[in-house]
Design an enzyme around this catalytic site. Structure first.
Site, short mmCIF file in Angstrom:
data_model
loop_
_atom_site.label_atom_id
_atom_site.label_comp_id
_atom_site.label_asym_id
_atom_site.label_seq_id
_atom_site.Cartn_x
_atom_site.Cartn_y
_atom_site.Cartn_z
N LEU A 72 0.87 -1.19 0.00
CA LEU A 72 0.00 0.00 0.00
C LEU A 72 0.90 1.23 0.00
CD1 LEU A 72 -2.68 -1.25 2.55
CD2 LEU A 72 -2.78 -1.29 0.04
N HIS A 73 1.40 1.59 -1.17
CA HIS A 73 2.41 2.63 -1.26
C HIS A 73 1.89 3.99 -0.80
CE1 HIS A 73 4.95 -0.15 -3.49
NE2 HIS A 73 4.00 -0.31 -4.41
#
Length: 303
Positions: A238-239
């Site tokens: 989940l950048h």
């Protein structure tokens, strides 16, 4: 009661951008001044429409969407349709935007930053840095009024995701990244070194969906689409949500200062962060993260 942070979100939604924006809209800890859009994961018309769709989902037509750069400063862009789909959101259905977007992201940011108290508005940068570079170039005094600039971008000790050492956001517009990182702003980089450790697994996703609520359910759908685009992997990084998590709870991250410069060549590592060179600039870089704590904070905010 904690005071909400005033923020501009500069974004190219994008599946993980969408999760980050929904968290910011639902957690009650941000006063979102506006969403500025940039071409990145997909073209500017689609990223701008998606920003409006996310606001419509949450009933936030009061938040303006301002379209920005349709291309990098000096070179061709990179799109990620294979990951994000032709619509940028993996086919997840959202309502139509409730308001027409404004135009001219850099000029709009300059106006908002100048009207507010100096350093009272943070900029959360989730995409290529073209809009912010244009702000620095065209409105340097306004750019100097940014509070914190928190950038999802780059890789330090990790390999890249579009080249051997290059990360997508910085590789999309290396010249813009170089301008912004050398601008003397209060900048923190959130690179792949930490974002790859904050991963949504199947159990976390099931718990998020079961928690109920519009934002949580939509994020579960978006992350399911993210899984589908990766051939059914058991977890996905989940950048972009890491930017929001750092903005709220920096103690989840360990920060080092590194001298970095941006590779401006034309090869596979265009946009890579280079360390240890004489022309580097000292920047704060997140290199470690309490991943479990980050996932708890994200899920709590989405509920």
């Amino acid at each position: 009661m904690r005071r909400a942070r005033r923020v501009i979100i500069d974004t190219d939604p994008g599946l993980d951008d969408a999760v980050a924006i929904l968290f910011a809209l639902s957690c009650g800890r941000f006063e979102i001044v506006g969403l500025t859009t940039v071409a990145g994961n997909i073209g500017i018309e689609t990223t701008t429409r998606n920003a409006g769709r996310l606001l419509a989902l949450m009933g936030r037509a009061d938040v303006p969407v301002v379209a920005g750069a349709s291309a990098p400063l000096r070179r061709g862009g990179i799109e990620e349709r294979a990951i994000h789909g032709d619509d940028g959101l993996g086919g997840v259905m959202l309502p139509a935007p409730q308001a027409s977007p404004l135009e001219g992201a850099a000029a709009w940011m300059a106006k908002v930053l100048t009207e507010g108290a100096a350093h009272s508005i943070d900029v959360l940068a989730l995409g290529p840095l073209t809009n912010i570079a244009r702000l620095v170039l065209d409105h340097p005094e306004a750019a100097g009024r940014i509070g914190r600039l928190i950038v999802m971008g780059g890789a330090i000790d990790e390999p890249g995701n579009v080249g051997p050492r290059s990360e997508f956001n910085l590789a999309c517009d290396p010249e813009a990244a170089d301008i912004v990182l050398r601008a003397g702003l209060d900048t923190t980089l959130i690179p792949l070194d930490v974002t790859r450790k904050v991963r949504a697994g199947r159990d976390w996703l099931s718990a998020l969906r079961a928690s109920g609520g519009r934002a949580a359910g939509t994020c579960a759908d978006l992350i399911e689409a993210y899984f589908a685009s990766s051939g059914g992997r058991e977890s996905r990084p989940l950048h972009d949500p890491c930017v929001m998590l750092f903005a709220l709870q920096p103690a989840l991250f360990a920060i080092d200062t590194r001298d970095v410069s941006v590779e401006l060549g034309a090869g596979a590592d265009a946009g890579a962060l280079l360390t240890g060179r004489q022309d580097g600039v000292a920047l704060r870089v997140a290199l470690r993260v309490d991943a479990a704590g980050a996932l708890r904070l994200l899920a709590d905010g989405l509920r």
